[in-house]
Scaffold this motif. Structure first.
Motif, short mmCIF file in Angstrom:
data_model
loop_
_atom_site.label_atom_id
_atom_site.label_comp_id
_atom_site.label_asym_id
_atom_site.label_seq_id
_atom_site.Cartn_x
_atom_site.Cartn_y
_atom_site.Cartn_z
N LYS A 1 53.14 38.90 39.21
CA LYS A 1 51.83 38.80 38.54
C LYS A 1 50.96 40.03 38.79
N ALA A 2 51.29 40.82 39.81
CA ALA A 2 50.44 41.94 40.22
C ALA A 2 50.09 42.91 39.10
N PRO A 3 51.04 43.33 38.21
CA PRO A 3 50.65 44.26 37.14
C PRO A 3 49.53 43.72 36.26
N TYR A 4 49.55 42.44 35.99
CA TYR A 4 48.49 41.80 35.20
C TYR A 4 47.15 41.85 35.94
N LEU A 5 47.18 41.56 37.24
CA LEU A 5 45.96 41.56 38.04
C LEU A 5 45.42 42.98 38.22
N LEU A 6 46.32 43.95 38.43
CA LEU A 6 45.89 45.33 38.58
C LEU A 6 45.24 45.87 37.31
N ALA A 7 45.64 45.32 36.17
CA ALA A 7 45.06 45.74 34.89
C ALA A 7 43.71 45.09 34.64
N GLU B 1 45.83 34.99 43.58
CA GLU B 1 44.82 35.97 43.98
C GLU B 1 43.72 35.35 44.84
N ASP B 2 43.74 34.02 45.02
CA ASP B 2 42.78 33.37 45.91
C ASP B 2 43.18 33.50 47.38
N PHE B 3 44.44 33.83 47.64
CA PHE B 3 44.84 34.10 49.02
C PHE B 3 44.14 35.37 49.49
N SER B 4 43.90 35.44 50.79
CA SER B 4 43.31 36.65 51.35
C SER B 4 44.36 37.77 51.33
N TRP B 5 43.89 39.00 51.55
CA TRP B 5 44.84 40.12 51.62
C TRP B 5 45.83 39.91 52.76
N LYS B 6 45.41 39.20 53.83
CA LYS B 6 46.36 38.90 54.91
C LYS B 6 47.45 37.96 54.42
N GLY B 7 47.11 37.06 53.52
CA GLY B 7 48.12 36.21 52.93
C GLY B 7 49.14 37.01 52.15
N ILE C 1 48.26 44.57 47.79
CA ILE C 1 47.78 43.70 48.87
C ILE C 1 46.27 43.55 48.82
N ARG C 2 45.58 44.59 48.36
CA ARG C 2 44.12 44.51 48.24
C ARG C 2 43.68 43.60 47.11
N LEU C 3 44.62 43.09 46.30
CA LEU C 3 44.27 42.10 45.28
C LEU C 3 43.82 40.79 45.91
N GLY D 1 50.19 47.57 27.35
CA GLY D 1 50.57 48.30 28.54
C GLY D 1 50.90 47.44 29.74
N ILE D 2 50.76 46.13 29.62
CA ILE D 2 51.07 45.23 30.73
C ILE D 2 52.44 44.61 30.50
N ASP D 3 53.26 44.61 31.53
CA ASP D 3 54.61 44.04 31.45
C ASP D 3 54.52 42.61 30.94
N VAL D 4 55.32 42.30 29.94
CA VAL D 4 55.30 40.96 29.34
C VAL D 4 55.65 39.89 30.36
N LEU D 5 56.50 40.23 31.34
CA LEU D 5 56.84 39.26 32.38
C LEU D 5 55.64 38.96 33.28
N ALA D 6 54.80 39.98 33.51
CA ALA D 6 53.60 39.77 34.31
C ALA D 6 52.62 38.87 33.56
#
Length: 764
Positions: free
Chosen positions: A334-340, A286-292, A34-36, A361-366
């Motif tokens: 998409k989160a695993p890609y962004l977290l990486a 990732e342009d949405f706010s954490w509240k989004g 969510i912090r993304l 190390g990133i999921d291919v689906l991400a």
């Protein structure tokens, strides 16, 4: 402690440790995911008002109770989950020692009664919810079902777990009652005690029931820990935060003013914005706010937003529920890609990762998900037709029990499409140019803004540089100045103000569009330009006057909303009233006196931007009553009123899919057998008039039915002289008899027998 207890207890503890570990690990991952989202410091406080809202909404179920059949049942299940946790953790002791109970509490009869009520309430509540879901299953009602598109496998799983938990609570209590573990009075065990009389006195039975209860909860933990997108389960935790962090600290829903365009947690100053550094709306998840992101995670898929959406109910591809769940699924994929650390530029090239094996190390689906466009008709997450079907009526926001802010998210995505991608319906191009060059969406010349005054038998005062003792500035609006049907409303209001002796003035050619259609269409730059220009003019007009003396009266619901709720952000502080509010006060104060009742059946259509967005429901209805008309409510009215189809800049876009929204609304209005359809907004009047004309051409509406503003009804009652009726000797009196009753088409009030477009049962 026998072999059964040791075996079942050992299994329960071993699996429980693993399940609880997975559960808390997933919560930690939720926080990271969510912090993304973009920062948003506007949600941080104030603490006390937000906490009051949270307590009120969850304890009293104020928003859940908008659907009366669901609210009480969900309330029982909710408390069964919260307080029933005591029974769950008690089971870890009971599975080993069947006679075990909470110290002190276990000997307290009121605690025993509470546990009994929780067990029974959970069972009754979930059975009611199961019945409601099956009754409204889409296999029976097609698109009319609010559950259309929801994940039924998840729903059935959750329902089964809740039912087993409720049965487990009563089962353990009944088995302990059979053992005579406690001398619990019958009134504190009014269900489990009679059942216990039928069960054998067996310690093993207590352990088995406790084990079943624990295994149900353990399996639930395993499943939801591995399924972060299961909002129907996770909302039990995230809803508290979503309610606390809602946009309006005073507890109001996210309607009225739009959320300002923000970048990096701050309101974006368009004059200083840098396209390379700032976000213009939402172009990527990732342009949405954490509240989004919290909104996406909290959606329970209950479908209340969908059931109220005018687009969905007329065959458009937009469902607010499915929009949110699609964004949710994309975000977590998409989160695993962004977290990486992954990040792509506007061209789609990788700029966040580097190296020969940057995706290791990133999921291919991400990785695949990161390459999807957020909006696009060719593999995009959201189809453009979905995005542009929204009328911004706010019905979804008004009905959502967990305070998801659908309209803000939709407009944020529109902002990016318009301002960065220049991708929007072609019809809007002409509207944007007219606003920019002519100051109104119709493209009319400013010198013609006073054309509506030509046939009046009194002089309309035009601002000449000095307000003097003028009380109100009459903001006519673009529709009121240029649209022929809306001009009738403008004339009626001006004449009523003249009759009442209200001192007012108009701006004439100095007035321009408030910018509402530009902003709802996503053109924030154009809105800012128009709004700042208007604020500057209005501030100069009211120069020297204190805030409460800066009075503005408007006839357009959209102008009303923009002037009252959005201009303050730009330095425009005014006391704005809608014409129905002012006229209603003038009637109450006897400045306007109806002398000839309008003896007709009238149904009233709530404009979204007057009703839902600004909670003005009573004043226009009281005016209908003051005019002498008989008000007939449509099935969908008040905060459940259906949109006319003009909002969200849809007034200037053609409807190419499904049934026209204005025709759907007119069909509902005609179901009340009215002679007139009244409203309080020029946009609504235009749309409803077009709908009535369409139905008249189809032969489905009487040629006598017309659409009017409530101001016209009042003006007729104020000006028209009573006409004597010639009644033949011996004939029955026709006083108070409506035209509908005379032609044999009278209808009963819809609060007695609903007419018009039928609604799903859960929406009534």
């Amino acid at each position: 402690m026998g072999a059964v207890q040791l075996t079942l207890g050992g299994i329960a503890v071993l699996l429980g440790v693993v399940a609880w570990g997975m559960f808390f690990a997933t919560i930690a991952r939720f926080v990271r995911v969510i912090r993304l989202g973009q920062p948003d410091s506007t949600r941080n406080g104030p603490f006390i008002p937000r906490m009051k809202t949270l307590i009120k909404e969850f304890a009293a179920h104020t928003r859940m109770n908008k659907v009366k059949s669901v609210g009480p049942a969900h309330w029982l299940v909710m408390w069964g989950f919260l307080l029933g946790s005591l029974a769950l953790f008690e089971a870890y002791g009971e599975v080993f020692v069947p006679t075990w109970g909470w110290p002190i509490l276990d000997d307290w009869s009121l605690f025993q009664l509470l546990m009994e009520l929780l067990g029974v309430g959970t069972i009754v509540g979930i059975l009611v919810l199961i019945w409601i879901r099956q009754k409204n299953h889409p296999r029976r009602a097609d698109r009319q079902s609010r559950f259309q598109g929801s994940n039924f496998k998840w729903a059935y799983f959750i329902e089964a777990v809740v039912l087993i938990e409720g049965i487990g609570i009563i089962g353990v209590r009944a088995a302990k009652s059979a053992l005579n573990v406690h001398e619990t009075p019958v009134w504190a065990a009014f269900v489990s005690h009679p059942i216990g009389e039928l069960l054998p006195a067996s310690p093993n039975l207590v352990s088995v029931f406790a084990f079943v209860k624990l295994m149900s909860a353990t399996i639930w933990l395993f499943v939801i820990a591995r399924t972060m997108t299961m909002g129907i389960a996770w909302h039990r935790f995230s809803a508290f935060f979503n309610i606390y962090f809602k946009r309006e600290a005073d507890g109001g829903v996210a309607l009225g003013a739009l959320k300002p365009m923000m970048s990096n947690g701050k309101v974006l100053d368009l004059e200083e914005a840098d396209p390379d550094e700032d976000t213009f709306g939402v172009g990527k998840i990732e342009d949405f706010s954490w509240k989004g992101w919290l909104d996406f995670s909290t959606c329970t898929e209950c479908g209340r937003c969908q059931s109220q959406c005018p687009a969905w109910n007329t065959g458009k591809p937009l469902s607010p529920k499915l929009l949110i769940t699609q964004l949710r699924d994309h975000a977590y994929a998409k989160a695993p890609y962004l977290l990486a650390g992954g990040k792509r530029d506007m061209a789609g090239d990788e700029v966040g990762l580097s190296g020969d094996n940057m995706y290791a190390g990133i999921d291919v689906l991400a990785i695949a998900e990161s390459q999807k466009a957020l909006i696009g008709d060719d593999g995009g997450v959201i189809d453009p037709e979905v995005l542009w079907s929204c009328t911004s009526c706010g019905a979804c926001v008004e009905q959502c029990p967990v305070d998801i802010e659908h309209v803000d998210h939709i407009v944020d995505m529109r902002r990016y499409q318009v301002m960065i991608e220049s991708a929007f319906p072609s019809e809007l191009n002409g509207m944007f140019k007219n606003l920019e060059n002519k100051g109104n969406p119709w493209g009319q010349n400013a010198k013609d803004r006073l054309a509506w005054t030509e046939d009046l038998d009194f002089e309309v005062p035009v601002f000449d540089g000095d307000l003097g003792d003028t009380e109100y500035l009459f903001w006519v609006g673009c529709a009121g100045a240029f649209e022929d049907r809306a001009k009738k409303t403008t004339r009626a209001v001006a004449e009523l103000l003249h009759i009442a002796g209200v001192k007012y003035t108009v701006l004439g050619s100095e007035e321009s569009c408030t910018g509402d259609p530009a902003r709802r269409a996503g053109n924030e730059f154009l809105f800012q330009m128009l709004a700042q220009q208007n604020v500057e003019i209005l501030n100069s007009v009211f120069e020297g006057r204190e805030r409460k003396a800066r009075k503005v009266v408007v006839t357009c619901a959209h102008c009303f909303n923009t002037l009252a709720n959005e201009y303050p952000e730009l330095g425009g502080q005014f006391d704005v009233v809608h014409h129905t509010q002012l006229l209603n006060r003038l009637v109450r104060e006897k400045h306007l006196t109806p002398v000839a009742p309008v003896a007709e059946d009238v149904t009233y259509h709530d404009p979204c931007y007057l009703g839902r967005h600004n909670k003005v429901y009573d004043a226009p209805r009281e005016l209908v009553g003051a005019s002498g008309a008989q008000l007939r409510e449509m099935p969908r009215h008040g905060d459940r009123s259906m949109c006319c189809g003009a909002g969200g800049a849809r007034m200037w876009m053609e409807e190419k899919i499904g049934k026209r929204i204005n025709v759907e609304r007119v069909d509902e209005a005609l179901g009340t057998a009215p002679s007139k359809i009244a409203t309080g907004c020029p946009f609504c009047r235009v749309m409803l008039t077009d709908g009535v004309t369409a139905r008249q051409s189809d032969g489905q509406a009487s040629e006598k039915v017309e659409v009017v503003d409530v101001a016209q009804l009042l003006l007729t009652a104020v000006k028209r002289k009573p006409e004597p009726q010639l009644v033949p000797a011996g004939a029955p009196s026709l006083d108070g008899v409506s035209d509908a009753e005379l032609d044999g088409k009278a209808d009963v009030p819809t609060d007695e027998t609903a007419t018009g477009t039928p609604l799903p049962e859960e929406d009534k």
